[in-house]
Design a protein around this motif. Structure first.
Motif, short mmCIF file in Angstrom:
data_model
loop_
_atom_site.label_atom_id
_atom_site.label_comp_id
_atom_site.label_asym_id
_atom_site.label_seq_id
_atom_site.Cartn_x
_atom_site.Cartn_y
_atom_site.Cartn_z
N LEU A 27 0.82 -1.21 0.00
CA LEU A 27 0.00 0.00 0.00
C LEU A 27 0.86 1.26 0.00
O LEU A 27 0.51 2.26 -0.63
N LEU A 88 -6.91 -9.48 -1.70
CA LEU A 88 -6.58 -8.12 -1.29
C LEU A 88 -5.26 -7.68 -1.91
O LEU A 88 -5.15 -6.60 -2.50
N ILE A 92 -4.64 -4.67 -4.66
CA ILE A 92 -3.71 -3.57 -4.43
C ILE A 92 -2.72 -3.48 -5.59
O ILE A 92 -2.39 -2.39 -6.08
N LEU A 131 -7.68 1.88 3.01
CA LEU A 131 -7.21 0.49 2.99
C LEU A 131 -6.06 0.29 3.98
O LEU A 131 -5.99 -0.75 4.65
N ALA A 149 -12.90 -0.45 5.41
CA ALA A 149 -13.17 -1.09 4.11
C ALA A 149 -14.38 -0.44 3.44
O ALA A 149 -14.37 -0.20 2.23
N ALA A 152 -13.28 2.80 1.95
CA ALA A 152 -12.56 2.58 0.69
C ALA A 152 -13.54 2.24 -0.43
O ALA A 152 -13.39 2.71 -1.57
N ILE A 196 -9.70 -0.41 -6.18
CA ILE A 196 -9.82 -0.03 -4.77
C ILE A 196 -11.08 -0.67 -4.17
O ILE A 196 -11.05 -1.20 -3.05
N ALA A 199 -10.43 -4.34 -3.58
CA ALA A 199 -9.59 -4.53 -2.40
C ALA A 199 -10.43 -4.38 -1.13
O ALA A 199 -10.28 -5.16 -0.17
N ALA A 200 -11.32 -3.40 -1.13
CA ALA A 200 -12.21 -3.19 0.02
C ALA A 200 -13.11 -4.40 0.24
O ALA A 200 -13.32 -4.84 1.38
N ILE A 203 -11.04 -7.36 1.85
CA ILE A 203 -10.71 -7.24 3.28
C ILE A 203 -11.98 -7.26 4.14
O ILE A 203 -11.98 -7.82 5.25
#
Length: 210
Positions: A27, A88, A92, A131, A149, A152, A196, A199-200, A203
């Motif tokens: 990140l 995740l 990223i 994140l 999360a 994001a 993004i 990724a949110a 997680i």
């Protein structure tokens, strides 16, 4: 001997820490890429220089992703599901790859008015920071992870909306070679927003399973 070392790391919390550090390293590289893109569109860094610097940043991100994969291979337990951790990390990586493409295409296309991309990049940075907050609390505070999360994910939606407005603006005027190039750059940032959001999701899914 290796098994005993893994058990020791598990008991000390070092295993969770190593995974978290690798994600945070990814990140951090991604955020550096976003700030570089911001500096480029603001004229603080030339396009050619930004293109070259982005290669180094991408390499750092790849190293951290590789470290995460190695840690996952040896981990007895993980703070969230392995599949979600891998998702995740991959998302990223997609954010950084798309930022790299944005910088490279800006270098190639030479669109004159780049500063108008700054609001979208502001949101990209906000999403990356959300994140980061989620990853820091991955092992200890799952409820906070979910809140970050969601933040994001919200940023991803904002970027999507900004993209739609930009496309509307582009097509409302005369269509030229420059406007088509601008459309491609705006689309690249929209792809960043999608990554993004993914990724949110990864997680948040992992935190909900705990």
């Amino acid at each position: 001997m290796k098994r005993l070392r893994r058990i020791r790391d598990l008991m000390s919390g070092r295993m969770d820490s190593a995974l978290t550090e690798a994600l945070l390293g990814q990140l951090q590289a991604t955020k550096e890429g976003a700030w570089l893109a911001m500096a480029m569109i603001g004229g603080e860094v030339g396009r050619t220089g930004a293109h070259e610097q982005m290669r180094s940043i991408e390499h750092l991100g790849d190293e951290e992703r590789g470290r995460l994969v190695e840690e996952l291979k040896n981990a007895l337990v993980t703070p969230i599901d392995r599949e979600d951790l891998f998702r995740l990390s991959r998302s990223i990586d997609d954010v950084l790859d798309s930022l790299r493409d944005f910088v490279r295409e800006s270098h190639l296309y030479r669109v004159p008015d780049q500063i108008r991309f700054s609001p979208m990049l502001d949101q990209v940075i906000a999403g990356i920071e959300a994140l980061e907050g989620a990853v820091r609390d991955l092992s200890s505070r799952p409820s906070v992870v979910i809140l970050n999360a969601l933040e994001a994910k919200k940023v991803g939606g904002v970027i999507r909306k900004m993209y739609q407005y930009e496309i509307s603006r582009i097509y409302s005027g005369e269509i030229t070679a420059d406007t088509m190039k601008e459309r491609e750059l705006v689309r690249r940032l929209e792809i960043v927003g999608v990554a993004i959001g993914e990724a949110a999701d990864a997680i948040a899914d992992g935190a909900m399973k705990r």
